[in-house]
Design a protein around this motif. Structure first.
Motif, PDB file in Angstrom:
ATOM      1  N   VAL A 154       0.823  -1.156  -0.027  1.00  0.00           N
ATOM      2  CA  VAL A 154       0.020   0.072   0.022  1.00  0.00           C
ATOM      3  C   VAL A 154       0.970   1.162   0.004  1.00  0.00           C
ATOM      4  CG1 VAL A 154      -1.594   1.381   1.306  1.00  0.00           C
ATOM      5  CG2 VAL A 154      -1.917  -1.111   1.193  1.00  0.00           C
ATOM      6  N   ALA A 155       2.138   1.168   0.726  1.00  0.00           N
ATOM      7  CA  ALA A 155       2.810   2.255   0.918  1.00  0.00           C
ATOM      8  C   ALA A 155       3.524   2.606  -0.584  1.00  0.00           C
ATOM      9  CB  ALA A 155       3.924   2.215   2.084  1.00  0.00           C
ATOM     10  N   VAL A 156       3.863   1.617  -1.077  1.00  0.00           N
ATOM     11  CA  VAL A 156       4.698   1.662  -2.474  1.00  0.00           C
ATOM     12  C   VAL A 156       3.455   2.197  -3.468  1.00  0.00           C
ATOM     13  CG1 VAL A 156       5.633   0.465  -4.531  1.00  0.00           C
ATOM     14  CG2 VAL A 156       6.219  -0.148  -2.207  1.00  0.00           C
ATOM     15  N   ALA A 157       2.148   1.900  -3.473  1.00  0.00           N
ATOM     16  CA  ALA A 157       1.135   2.461  -4.439  1.00  0.00           C
ATOM     17  C   ALA A 157       0.772   3.906  -3.920  1.00  0.00           C
ATOM     18  CB  ALA A 157      -0.161   1.821  -3.940  1.00  0.00           C
ATOM     19  N   ARG A 158       0.902   4.353  -2.768  1.00  0.00           N
ATOM     20  CA  ARG A 158       1.021   5.781  -2.436  1.00  0.00           C
ATOM     21  C   ARG A 158       1.893   6.412  -2.769  1.00  0.00           C
ATOM     22  NH1 ARG A 158       1.067   6.773   4.077  1.00  0.00           N
ATOM     23  NH2 ARG A 158       3.302   5.949   3.409  1.00  0.00           N
ATOM     24  N   ALA A 159       3.129   6.013  -2.755  1.00  0.00           N
ATOM     25  CA  ALA A 159       4.420   6.855  -3.605  1.00  0.00           C
ATOM     26  C   ALA A 159       4.168   7.178  -4.886  1.00  0.00           C
ATOM     27  CB  ALA A 159       5.548   6.056  -3.010  1.00  0.00           C
ATOM     28  N   LEU A 160       3.347   6.039  -5.555  1.00  0.00           N
ATOM     29  CA  LEU A 160       3.309   6.269  -6.992  1.00  0.00           C
ATOM     30  C   LEU A 160       2.196   6.788  -7.364  1.00  0.00           C
ATOM     31  CD1 LEU A 160       4.138   2.499  -7.952  1.00  0.00           C
ATOM     32  CD2 LEU A 160       5.528   4.585  -8.371  1.00  0.00           C
ATOM     33  N   MET A 161       1.099   7.350  -6.488  1.00  0.00           N
ATOM     34  CA  MET A 161      -0.044   8.069  -6.755  1.00  0.00           C
ATOM     35  C   MET A 161      -0.158   9.000  -7.897  1.00  0.00           C
ATOM     36  SD  MET A 161      -3.545   7.642  -6.190  1.00  0.00           S
ATOM     37  CE  MET A 161      -4.539   8.477  -7.333  1.00  0.00           C
TER      38      MET A 161
END
Length: 230
Positions: A154-161
């Protein structure tokens, strides 16, 4: 490749007088757009300080830093905040998720900050990113109910948002078991290859470093020619 960022002679000193500690001692670094690089070195070498400066969260004591042709040293706080939100993503060892928010709400948070509200486009992109992270069935789960590996995805997805040009990752797999760590690195590698996002990953793990195409060593506050973990 074109140059994404470059630092020249970065110095960072904490404290003053006899209590002064110089962490960066004239560090120079260039990253090309689309690189996937590991940042290596022993504890206390200056890796986290460097990442903090590259992320525009702190300014050096002296030196130069340019990213995408802009002077990050001369920019004021408002300009840095806007630049950071548009161009830089962060993944930390401790994921820093909002536990009462769902996975989707955590991921779209940077876009909501940028737009001043949640938008249908942001929710759509957030769902796509979480599906890509293998979390299609956890999209609406509060992150407090997710496993450590799921939280870090989830944290990786947030960084890519916000589709950043650069993602800075500080020990992103440090709290994960080996299988979860390799899964996170697989996803990072896919994003790097397919979207051209630049990653700089600080790690003490040789296997994580080996997944990166370039290794940058930091020792005693400068970049060294022979990257080593310790």
């Amino acid at each position: 490749m074109s140059t994404l960022l470059e630092t020249r002679d970065l110095v960072k000193t904490y404290g003053t007088g006899e209590a002064a500690t110089r962490v960066l001692r004239g560090l120079s670094l260039r990253l090309e757009a689309g690189e996937m690089a590991a940042l290596l070195g022993p504890s206390g070498a200056g890796k986290s300080t460097l990442l903090t400066i590259l992320g525009t969260l702190m300014k050096p004591t002296s030196g130069q830093y340019e990213m995408l042709g802009q002077d990050m040293i001369a920019a004021d706080d408002r300009a840095l905040t806007e630049f950071r939100n548009a161009h830089i993503g962060f993944v930390f060892q401790f994921h820093n998720l909002l536990p009462d928010f769902t996975a989707l709400e955590n991921v779209i948070f940077p876009a909501a900050v940028r737009a001043g509200r949640e938008t249908p486009a942001a929710r759509k992109r957030g769902r796509v990113l979480l599906e890509r992270m293998g979390l299609a069935e956890r999209i609406d789960f509060p992150t407090a109910n997710l496993s450590g590996g799921q939280k870090q995805r989830v944290a990786v997805a947030r960084a890519l948002m916000n589709a950043p040009d650069l993602v800075l990752a500080d020990e992103p797999t440090g709290n994960l078991d080996r299988a979860s760590a390799m899964q996170v690195m697989d996803l990072i590698g896919e994003i790097n290859r397919e979207e051209g996002t630049t990653f700089l990953i600080s790690t003490h793990d040789e296997k994580i470093a080996a997944r990166c195409r370039r290794q940058v060593g930091v020792r005693d506050g400068i970049v060294t020619e022979e990257p080593r973990l310790a």
